[in-house]
Design an enzyme around this catalytic site. Structure first.
Site, short mmCIF file in Angstrom:
data_model
loop_
_atom_site.label_atom_id
_atom_site.label_comp_id
_atom_site.label_asym_id
_atom_site.label_seq_id
_atom_site.Cartn_x
_atom_site.Cartn_y
_atom_site.Cartn_z
N TRP A 98 10.49 5.44 11.40
CA TRP A 98 9.75 4.44 10.98
C TRP A 98 8.66 3.34 11.48
CZ3 TRP A 98 8.18 -1.23 10.29
CH2 TRP A 98 7.04 -1.65 10.14
N GLU A 115 8.58 8.32 7.93
CA GLU A 115 8.29 7.17 7.36
C GLU A 115 6.47 7.20 7.38
OE1 GLU A 115 9.10 3.05 5.29
OE2 GLU A 115 10.32 3.71 6.12
N LYS A 163 2.92 5.69 6.03
CA LYS A 163 2.48 3.94 4.99
C LYS A 163 0.68 3.88 5.51
CE LYS A 163 3.49 -0.62 5.99
NZ LYS A 163 4.52 -1.94 6.26
N ASP A 167 8.03 5.50 0.62
CA ASP A 167 8.49 4.39 0.76
C ASP A 167 7.55 3.80 -0.77
OD1 ASP A 167 7.74 0.72 0.66
OD2 ASP A 167 9.36 1.56 2.05
N HIS A 180 4.11 1.60 0.23
CA HIS A 180 2.65 1.78 1.69
C HIS A 180 1.66 2.97 0.99
CE1 HIS A 180 6.42 1.76 4.87
NE2 HIS A 180 6.01 0.78 4.16
N HIS A 185 12.41 5.85 -0.32
CA HIS A 185 12.14 4.19 -0.41
C HIS A 185 11.86 3.66 -1.38
CE1 HIS A 185 13.17 3.75 4.48
NE2 HIS A 185 14.20 4.32 3.48
N ASP A 233 1.91 -3.96 0.07
CA ASP A 233 3.35 -3.73 0.30
C ASP A 233 4.34 -4.90 1.06
OD1 ASP A 233 5.62 -2.30 1.66
OD2 ASP A 233 5.01 -2.24 3.49
N ASP A 268 7.40 -5.46 -0.32
CA ASP A 268 8.96 -5.29 -0.63
C ASP A 268 9.24 -6.33 -1.58
OD1 ASP A 268 9.19 -3.41 1.25
OD2 ASP A 268 8.64 -4.87 2.54
N ASP A 324 14.99 -0.55 -0.23
CA ASP A 324 13.54 -1.16 0.76
C ASP A 324 13.38 -2.24 0.21
OD1 ASP A 324 13.12 -2.31 3.06
OD2 ASP A 324 11.71 -0.65 3.21
#
Length: 421
Positions: free
Chosen positions: A187, A228, A230, A261, A264, A288, A296, A298, A328
């Protein structure tokens, strides 16, 4: 086995049996699942390149300054061992390049190699777990422009190409040492805060750079590549070079895995709905698992609808063996070991709910066009006693039940984390 847990499980087992579901079989299926825990939750994505290393730049950030984050690899391993003791099952560890053992030396990213991860390989071998890996394309002066592998500056671009190549060598080393292929995810934060003009130019450069990074073939028994996607990032709101369309196309053309993810994509996109399409064309996928809140961000994973839909869909598609599930998230506002436990256990609970579905009955309702019965059964499942099955499973696996989790984490904070800066 605690008496109350056994009683509750026996009742739950009988209730699920009425729906044609074998709870013992569901738990046996869950035992085979191996998540990949992310090491960077322990220290807020700082790494150990320098004594004062911390996350900077690259479209991501950590909020909070809760006491007790790990300040060394020794502390990190102690914290990881505790986290693993709270999570049922045998799970892998996912490392970033910045977590090598550099022993105080100045090792730049394009010089990091297997020799800096021998301690991690020995640690993992002792615990009989696999190791996954990521190149670290952020928190570095060469990333300050906002572009790495797609940079129009040849010196910057070639630096990160070298880093990508060295990262794959590390992953292959893990696979050889541990006897299980290391999943290496690439990524990059590349993109623009405001409107660029030469979108095609940046994407052509990225395609060519990735081709250079992936030029050397490694056996699939040693390592497997993923790229990855996004939608946007901090400082790249208008344009991300490695978009979903770019990486999905690249992965299909170059026989790589695509990494999805949960943070993302657009907030209204249902990631679970993408799986059945991608499974038609990809042999394997990398996920993820995170929790975005408006962006995003997390957040620590919880058992919300997004996680339920995702994990249930993996089970329904029958592709759990082909799906690499990595966590993640990073939250510096709370006890970091507790964050591991909540996020990992929520993901496993979601999978358990998938295994506890009466799939044959639901698929029959689908085939018959009986929308009422299908929806009614799905609603019934929401109030079935999955918690009793989960607690029983935790006790079988010698980890705390839900009722014991808070005490376990707070005891560890008092005995191990107090006094850390």
């Amino acid at each position: 086995m605690k008496e109350n847990t056994q009683k509750m499980y026996d009742m739950a087992k009988a209730m699920y049996a009425e729906l044609g579901v074998d709870t013992d079989k569901a738990m046996e299926s869950l035992k085979k699942v191996s998540l990949s825990l992310h090491c960077w939750q322990t220290d807020d994505v700082g790494g150990f390149e320098t004594p004062d290393a911390e996350l900077s730049g690259g479209g991501i950030q950590v909020t909070g300054n809760y006491p007790g984050k790990s300040g060394s690899i020794a502390e990190m391993r102690t914290d990881l061992d505790k986290a693993y003791s709270l999570i049922p099952g045998q799970h892998r560890l996912n490392l970033h390049a910045i977590y090598g053992e550099f022993k105080g030396g100045k090792i730049d990213r394009d010089e990091i190699g297997p020799e800096h991860f021998e301690g991690w390989a020995a640690w993992a071998k002792e615990r009989k777990i696999g190791l996954d890996y990521n190149g670290t394309f952020f928190s570095h002066p060469m990333a300050e422009s906002g572009y790495t592998l797609s940079s129009k500056d040849k010196n910057i671009r070639e630096f990160w190409i070298r880093h990508g190549k060295k990262s794959r060598e590390v992953a292959a080393y893990f696979g050889r040492e541990l006897g299980t292929p290391s999943i290496i995810n690439t990524w990059i934060p590349d993109g623009s805060k405001d409107l660029p003009v030469d979108r095609a130019g940046y994407r052509e450069i990225l395609k060519n750079s990735l081709d250079e990074v992936f030029a050397k073939d490694f056996p699939a028994s040693e390592m497997k590549d993923a790229v990855e996607t996004k939608l946007f990032g901090i400082g790249s709101e208008a344009f991300v070079v490695g978009s979903h369309e770019f990486y999905m196309s690249y992965a299909m053309k170059r026989n790589k895995m695509v990494c999805l993810d949960l943070g993302h994509f657009h907030p209204t996109e249902l990631i679970a709905d993408k799986l059945s399409s991608l499974y038609q064309f990809f042999d394997e996928l990398l996920l993820h698992v995170s929790r975005p809140v408006r962006w995003d961000s997390d957040h620590v994973v919880i058992l919300n609808d997004d996680i339920r839909y995702l994990t249930e869909e993996i089970v329904r598609c029958g592709r759990i063996a082909d799906t690499h599930i990595g966590l993640d998230f990073f939250d510096g506002t709370m006890n970091r070991i507790g964050a591991y436990a909540i996020g990992s256990r929520a993901t496993l609970k979601g999978l358990l709910m998938g295994y506890l579905e009466p799939s044959d009955t639901l698929k029959k309702y689908d085939a018959d066009g009986n929308a009422f019965a299908r929806l009614a059964l799905l609603e019934q499942l929401k109030t079935m006693p999955v918690g009793a099955v989960w607690d029983y499973y935790c006790e079988q696996m010698n980890v705390p039940t839900e009722g014991r989790l808070i005490a376990e984490v707070m005891d560890y904070e008092k005995t191990e984390l107090e006094g850390r800066s």
